[in-house]
Design a protein around this motif. Structure first.
Motif, PDB file in Angstrom:
ATOM      1  N   PRO A 159      10.676 -21.508  15.840  1.00 32.03           N
ATOM      2  CA  PRO A 159      11.626 -21.815  14.763  1.00 32.03           C
ATOM      3  C   PRO A 159      11.528 -23.277  14.342  1.00 32.03           C
ATOM      4  O   PRO A 159      11.343 -24.161  15.167  1.00 32.03           O
ATOM      5  CB  PRO A 159      12.983 -21.518  15.408  1.00 32.03           C
ATOM      6  CG  PRO A 159      12.761 -21.741  16.862  1.00 32.03           C
ATOM      7  CD  PRO A 159      11.348 -21.296  17.128  1.00 32.03           C
ATOM      8  N   SER A 160      11.649 -23.511  13.044  1.00 29.49           N
ATOM      9  CA  SER A 160      11.568 -24.879  12.527  1.00 29.49           C
ATOM     10  C   SER A 160      12.914 -25.596  12.584  1.00 29.49           C
ATOM     11  O   SER A 160      12.967 -26.814  12.521  1.00 29.49           O
ATOM     12  CB  SER A 160      11.053 -24.859  11.084  1.00 29.49           C
ATOM     13  OG  SER A 160      11.883 -24.015  10.289  1.00 29.49           O
ATOM     14  N   ASN A 161      13.989 -24.821  12.708  1.00 28.40           N
ATOM     15  CA  ASN A 161      15.330 -25.427  12.762  1.00 28.40           C
ATOM     16  C   ASN A 161      16.327 -24.397  13.299  1.00 28.40           C
ATOM     17  O   ASN A 161      15.962 -23.263  13.621  1.00 28.40           O
ATOM     18  CB  ASN A 161      15.756 -25.943  11.376  1.00 28.40           C
ATOM     19  CG  ASN A 161      15.687 -24.851  10.326  1.00 28.40           C
ATOM     20  OD1 ASN A 161      16.072 -23.702  10.549  1.00 28.40           O
ATOM     21  ND2 ASN A 161      15.168 -25.201   9.145  1.00 28.40           N
ATOM     22  N   HIS A 162      17.585 -24.789  13.368  1.00 31.11           N
ATOM     23  CA  HIS A 162      18.650 -23.938  13.910  1.00 31.11           C
ATOM     24  C   HIS A 162      18.770 -22.636  13.119  1.00 31.11           C
ATOM     25  O   HIS A 162      18.876 -21.540  13.700  1.00 31.11           O
ATOM     26  CB  HIS A 162      19.968 -24.721  13.886  1.00 31.11           C
ATOM     27  CG  HIS A 162      21.103 -24.010  14.539  1.00 31.11           C
ATOM     28  ND1 HIS A 162      21.878 -23.066  13.888  1.00 31.11           N
ATOM     29  CD2 HIS A 162      21.595 -24.099  15.789  1.00 31.11           C
ATOM     30  CE1 HIS A 162      22.789 -22.609  14.708  1.00 31.11           C
ATOM     31  NE2 HIS A 162      22.654 -23.217  15.884  1.00 31.11           N
ATOM     32  N   ALA A 163      18.748 -22.722  11.800  1.00 32.22           N
ATOM     33  CA  ALA A 163      18.898 -21.530  10.957  1.00 32.22           C
ATOM     34  C   ALA A 163      17.737 -20.558  11.172  1.00 32.22           C
ATOM     35  O   ALA A 163      17.947 -19.339  11.237  1.00 32.22           O
ATOM     36  CB  ALA A 163      18.999 -21.925   9.488  1.00 32.22           C
ATOM     37  N   ALA A 164      16.529 -21.075  11.313  1.00 35.12           N
ATOM     38  CA  ALA A 164      15.369 -20.212  11.535  1.00 35.12           C
ATOM     39  C   ALA A 164      15.456 -19.531  12.898  1.00 35.12           C
ATOM     40  O   ALA A 164      15.129 -18.348  13.029  1.00 35.12           O
ATOM     41  CB  ALA A 164      14.081 -21.021  11.430  1.00 35.12           C
ATOM     42  N   ALA A 165      15.909 -20.258  13.917  1.00 34.70           N
ATOM     43  CA  ALA A 165      16.067 -19.664  15.248  1.00 34.70           C
ATOM     44  C   ALA A 165      17.110 -18.554  15.217  1.00 34.70           C
ATOM     45  O   ALA A 165      16.912 -17.481  15.798  1.00 34.70           O
ATOM     46  CB  ALA A 165      16.454 -20.742  16.260  1.00 34.70           C
ATOM     47  N   LYS A 166      18.197 -18.795  14.520  1.00 32.91           N
ATOM     48  CA  LYS A 166      19.258 -17.783  14.422  1.00 32.91           C
ATOM     49  C   LYS A 166      18.730 -16.533  13.714  1.00 32.91           C
ATOM     50  O   LYS A 166      18.965 -15.404  14.163  1.00 32.91           O
ATOM     51  CB  LYS A 166      20.460 -18.362  13.673  1.00 32.91           C
ATOM     52  CG  LYS A 166      21.650 -17.443  13.636  1.00 32.91           C
ATOM     53  CD  LYS A 166      22.868 -18.157  13.066  1.00 32.91           C
ATOM     54  CE  LYS A 166      24.103 -17.308  13.233  1.00 32.91           C
ATOM     55  NZ  LYS A 166      25.336 -18.064  12.994  1.00 32.91           N
ATOM     56  N   GLU A 167      17.997 -16.729  12.643  1.00 35.53           N
ATOM     57  CA  GLU A 167      17.445 -15.599  11.897  1.00 35.53           C
ATOM     58  C   GLU A 167      16.468 -14.795  12.765  1.00 35.53           C
ATOM     59  O   GLU A 167      16.471 -13.559  12.746  1.00 35.53           O
ATOM     60  CB  GLU A 167      16.748 -16.091  10.630  1.00 35.53           C
ATOM     61  CG  GLU A 167      16.217 -14.975   9.768  1.00 35.53           C
ATOM     62  CD  GLU A 167      15.559 -15.476   8.483  1.00 35.53           C
ATOM     63  OE1 GLU A 167      14.771 -14.706   7.912  1.00 35.53           O
ATOM     64  OE2 GLU A 167      15.818 -16.620   8.060  1.00 35.53           O
ATOM     65  N   MET A 168      15.625 -15.496  13.551  1.00 36.04           N
ATOM     66  CA  MET A 168      14.678 -14.800  14.422  1.00 36.04           C
ATOM     67  C   MET A 168      15.417 -13.959  15.456  1.00 36.04           C
ATOM     68  O   MET A 168      15.056 -12.804  15.702  1.00 36.04           O
ATOM     69  CB  MET A 168      13.775 -15.806  15.146  1.00 36.04           C
ATOM     70  CG  MET A 168      12.660 -16.346  14.320  1.00 36.04           C
ATOM     71  SD  MET A 168      11.622 -17.430  15.333  1.00 36.04           S
ATOM     72  CE  MET A 168      10.827 -18.378  14.043  1.00 36.04           C
ATOM     73  N   LEU A 169      16.435 -14.525  16.070  1.00 38.49           N
ATOM     74  CA  LEU A 169      17.178 -13.785  17.088  1.00 38.49           C
ATOM     75  C   LEU A 169      17.917 -12.594  16.477  1.00 38.49           C
ATOM     76  O   LEU A 169      17.991 -11.525  17.098  1.00 38.49           O
ATOM     77  CB  LEU A 169      18.151 -14.721  17.817  1.00 38.49           C
ATOM     78  CG  LEU A 169      17.464 -15.747  18.724  1.00 38.49           C
ATOM     79  CD1 LEU A 169      18.452 -16.813  19.181  1.00 38.49           C
ATOM     80  CD2 LEU A 169      16.808 -15.063  19.914  1.00 38.49           C
ATOM     81  N   GLN A 170      18.409 -12.758  15.266  1.00 36.72           N
ATOM     82  CA  GLN A 170      19.049 -11.626  14.582  1.00 36.72           C
ATOM     83  C   GLN A 170      18.024 -10.521  14.311  1.00 36.72           C
ATOM     84  O   GLN A 170      18.334  -9.332  14.429  1.00 36.72           O
ATOM     85  CB  GLN A 170      19.692 -12.092  13.267  1.00 36.72           C
ATOM     86  CG  GLN A 170      20.931 -12.927  13.475  1.00 36.72           C
ATOM     87  CD  GLN A 170      21.402 -13.625  12.204  1.00 36.72           C
ATOM     88  OE1 GLN A 170      20.617 -13.883  11.290  1.00 36.72           O
ATOM     89  NE2 GLN A 170      22.690 -13.944  12.150  1.00 36.72           N
TER      90      GLN A 170
END
Length: 190
Positions: free
Chosen positions: A82-93
């Motif tokens: 993930p490039s940032n917090h939002a990308a990490a959250k989207e991946m986990l979702q």
């Protein structure tokens, strides 16, 4: 016996090789990890491991160099770090309640020989609530890992099951790599 060099800055790969008592040094390879979007995941991960091994081997021709890379694949699409917090959250979702594949590619290179292979493990995630995802993100663990989780850490609590090699999910299929290194006369010191 030639010296073994791990062409990786991954603390997990270092720990795994130490776990089975290999004598090795580390030299990080700085390679461009951009991939052709038309490549199959298994070709991509082997390509990256080979690029890393070749980069370090180019200045260490008397050594045996081990390069490795790990990718996460969801519905046939490679998911990076993930490039940032939002990308990490989207991946986990995206991973929540679903199966995905973790592929680890390994290339071992010397002046006489080269072996390149990959290992694929299927991982099933629990259904993750928004609160669980936020709590996991708050640990900081997901941000340097493909797929935004680390099975060897707190991320283990997100994983329902795996089918395949646990160590491959960590970043290095240890038994397969140990056997491949024997072709280079490199053995654990136990």
């Amino acid at each position: 016996m030639k010296p073994l060099i791990l062409a990786s800055s991954s603390p997990r790969r270092k720990e795994l090789l130490q776990q089975v008592h290999f004598d090795f040094s580390i030299q990080t390879s700085e390679v461009d990890e951009q991939l052709d979007p038309d490549w199959l995941p298994e070709d991509a991960v082997k390509h990256l491991s080979k690029k890393k091994a070749e980069a370090v081997f180019s200045t260490n021709r008397e050594a045996v160099v081990l390069g490795a890379d790990t990718i996460v694949v969801v519905d046939g699409v490679i998911v990076g770090k993930p490039s940032n917090h939002a990308a990490a959250k989207e991946m986990l979702q995206t991973l929540s309640g679903r199966n995905h594949q973790v592929l680890s590619g390994v290339t071992i290179l010397s002046s006489e020989n080269m072996i390149s292979f990959y290992n694929e493990t299927n991982v099933s995630m629990y259904e993750l609530s928004p609160k669980e995802i936020d709590r996991y993100l708050a640990t900081g663990e997901p941000f340097d890992k493909a797929g935004s989780y680390g099975i060897q850490g707190i991320g283990a609590t997100l994983v329902h099951s795996i089918q395949g090699d646990y160590y491959s999910v960590m970043g290095l299929p240890l038994a397969q790599t140990t056997r491949a290194l024997s072709a280079f006369s490199i053995y654990p010191t136990y």
